[in-house]
Write a protein that holds these residues in place. Structure first.
Motif, PDB file in Angstrom:
ATOM      1  N   PRO A  32      22.836  45.756  39.826  1.00 31.08           N
ATOM      2  CA  PRO A  32      22.512  45.269  41.217  1.00 31.08           C
ATOM      3  C   PRO A  32      21.153  44.726  41.058  1.00 31.08           C
ATOM      4  CG  PRO A  32      22.352  47.697  40.820  1.00 31.08           C
ATOM      5  CD  PRO A  32      22.881  47.235  39.494  1.00 31.08           C
ATOM      6  N   THR A  33      21.093  43.621  42.022  1.00 29.66           N
ATOM      7  CA  THR A  33      19.780  42.830  42.299  1.00 29.66           C
ATOM      8  C   THR A  33      19.018  43.672  43.412  1.00 29.66           C
ATOM      9  OG1 THR A  33      20.932  41.049  43.616  1.00 29.66           O
ATOM     10  CG2 THR A  33      20.791  40.857  41.107  1.00 29.66           C
ATOM     11  N   PRO A  34      18.063  43.302  43.375  1.00 32.81           N
ATOM     12  CA  PRO A  34      17.140  43.679  44.819  1.00 32.81           C
ATOM     13  C   PRO A  34      17.524  42.982  45.709  1.00 32.81           C
ATOM     14  CG  PRO A  34      15.748  42.711  43.073  1.00 32.81           C
ATOM     15  CD  PRO A  34      16.927  42.922  42.521  1.00 32.81           C
ATOM     16  N   ALA A  35      17.440  43.533  46.965  1.00 25.24           N
ATOM     17  CA  ALA A  35      17.835  42.666  48.176  1.00 25.24           C
ATOM     18  C   ALA A  35      16.790  42.012  48.897  1.00 25.24           C
ATOM     19  CB  ALA A  35      18.603  43.759  49.386  1.00 25.24           C
ATOM     20  N   GLY A  36      16.914  41.020  49.475  1.00 32.02           N
ATOM     21  CA  GLY A  36      15.673  40.448  50.030  1.00 32.02           C
ATOM     22  C   GLY A  36      15.660  40.540  51.486  1.00 32.02           C
ATOM     23  N   ALA A  37      15.701  41.764  51.946  1.00 32.26           N
ATOM     24  CA  ALA A  37      15.859  42.035  53.302  1.00 32.26           C
ATOM     25  C   ALA A  37      14.498  42.182  54.135  1.00 32.26           C
ATOM     26  CB  ALA A  37      16.350  43.445  53.657  1.00 32.26           C
ATOM     27  N   VAL A  38      14.463  41.658  55.377  1.00 30.52           N
ATOM     28  CA  VAL A  38      13.419  41.548  56.023  1.00 30.52           C
ATOM     29  C   VAL A  38      13.352  42.553  57.217  1.00 30.52           C
ATOM     30  CG1 VAL A  38      12.090  40.002  57.490  1.00 30.52           C
ATOM     31  CG2 VAL A  38      13.079  39.079  55.738  1.00 30.52           C
ATOM     32  N   VAL A  39      12.111  43.386  57.364  1.00 26.28           N
ATOM     33  CA  VAL A  39      12.207  44.256  58.354  1.00 26.28           C
ATOM     34  C   VAL A  39      10.993  43.832  59.436  1.00 26.28           C
ATOM     35  CG1 VAL A  39      11.357  46.576  58.768  1.00 26.28           C
ATOM     36  CG2 VAL A  39      12.432  45.999  56.620  1.00 26.28           C
ATOM     37  N   TYR A  40      11.645  43.657  60.679  1.00 22.59           N
ATOM     38  CA  TYR A  40      10.687  43.138  61.855  1.00 22.59           C
ATOM     39  C   TYR A  40       9.954  44.533  62.190  1.00 22.59           C
ATOM     40  CZ  TYR A  40      13.038  38.845  61.218  1.00 22.59           C
ATOM     41  OH  TYR A  40      13.794  37.609  60.757  1.00 22.59           O
ATOM     42  N   CYS A  41       8.667  44.114  62.977  1.00 22.12           N
ATOM     43  CA  CYS A  41       7.761  45.107  63.418  1.00 22.12           C
ATOM     44  C   CYS A  41       8.292  45.470  64.858  1.00 22.12           C
ATOM     45  CB  CYS A  41       6.319  44.640  63.532  1.00 22.12           C
ATOM     46  SG  CYS A  41       5.523  44.255  61.872  1.00 22.12           S
ATOM     47  N   GLN A  42       8.222  46.608  65.014  1.00 21.00           N
ATOM     48  CA  GLN A  42       8.412  47.117  66.293  1.00 21.00           C
ATOM     49  C   GLN A  42       7.273  47.420  67.154  1.00 21.00           C
ATOM     50  OE1 GLN A  42      10.711  50.757  65.590  1.00 21.00           O
ATOM     51  NE2 GLN A  42      12.321  49.688  65.130  1.00 21.00           N
ATOM     52  N   TYR A  43       6.032  47.889  66.516  1.00 21.90           N
ATOM     53  CA  TYR A  43       4.847  48.040  66.858  1.00 21.90           C
ATOM     54  C   TYR A  43       3.787  47.487  66.299  1.00 21.90           C
ATOM     55  CZ  TYR A  43       7.397  51.321  70.138  1.00 21.90           C
ATOM     56  OH  TYR A  43       8.212  51.981  70.938  1.00 21.90           O
ATOM     57  N   ILE A  44       2.689  47.441  66.391  1.00 20.33           N
ATOM     58  CA  ILE A  44       1.633  46.879  65.361  1.00 20.33           C
ATOM     59  C   ILE A  44       1.403  47.785  64.203  1.00 20.33           C
ATOM     60  CG2 ILE A  44      -0.877  46.416  65.220  1.00 20.33           C
ATOM     61  CD1 ILE A  44      -1.117  46.062  68.376  1.00 20.33           C
ATOM     62  N   GLY A  45       1.883  47.137  63.203  1.00 18.97           N
ATOM     63  CA  GLY A  45       1.834  47.779  61.917  1.00 18.97           C
ATOM     64  C   GLY A  45       2.681  48.927  61.608  1.00 18.97           C
ATOM     65  N   TYR A  46       3.979  48.971  62.358  1.00 15.62           N
ATOM     66  CA  TYR A  46       4.786  49.884  62.153  1.00 15.62           C
ATOM     67  C   TYR A  46       6.342  49.417  62.259  1.00 15.62           C
ATOM     68  CZ  TYR A  46       8.159  53.930  62.928  1.00 15.62           C
ATOM     69  OH  TYR A  46       8.938  54.714  62.828  1.00 15.62           O
ATOM     70  N   PRO A  47       7.083  49.459  61.085  1.00 17.87           N
ATOM     71  CA  PRO A  47       6.757  50.298  60.011  1.00 17.87           C
ATOM     72  C   PRO A  47       6.106  49.448  59.022  1.00 17.87           C
ATOM     73  CG  PRO A  47       9.290  49.353  59.917  1.00 17.87           C
ATOM     74  CD  PRO A  47       8.607  49.038  61.307  1.00 17.87           C
TER      75      PRO A  47
END
Length: 89
Positions: A32-47
């Motif tokens: 398996p190769t590492p996924a290049g997922a993007v996590v978008y912010c819901q609040y300032i600095g979270y997650p």
């Protein structure tokens, strides 16, 4: 005379080596190769380590407050809310 079929040591060795090679190739191919997922912010600095979307206004996270609850044991509810007939003391 009846000839019985015996597996020779040579054929078992060749089959074992072939199985080992096949498992090795499958392990390298299916790694398996590492996924290049993007996590978008819901609040300032979270997650943590999130990415802010363009055009979205980020606000601070709301502060958790303790909920105000009424008394659970009242004169009519002395048994703690258990569904039984009569008062148990």
């Amino acid at each position: 005379m009846c000839r019985s079929k015996h597996l020779s040591i040579k054929s078992v060795t060749v089959a074992g080596i072939a199985a080992s090679v096949l498992l090795g190739v499958a392990g390298i191919t299916l790694n398996p190769t590492p996924a290049g997922a993007v996590v978008y912010c819901q609040y300032i600095g979270y997650p943590p380590s999130c990415v802010a979307r363009a055009g979205v206004v980020l606000r601070p996270r709301p502060v958790a407050r303790a909920a105000v609850r009424a008394r659970t044991a009242s004169p009519t509810n002395l048994n703690g809310g258990v569904n039984r007939v009569g008062v148990r003391r």
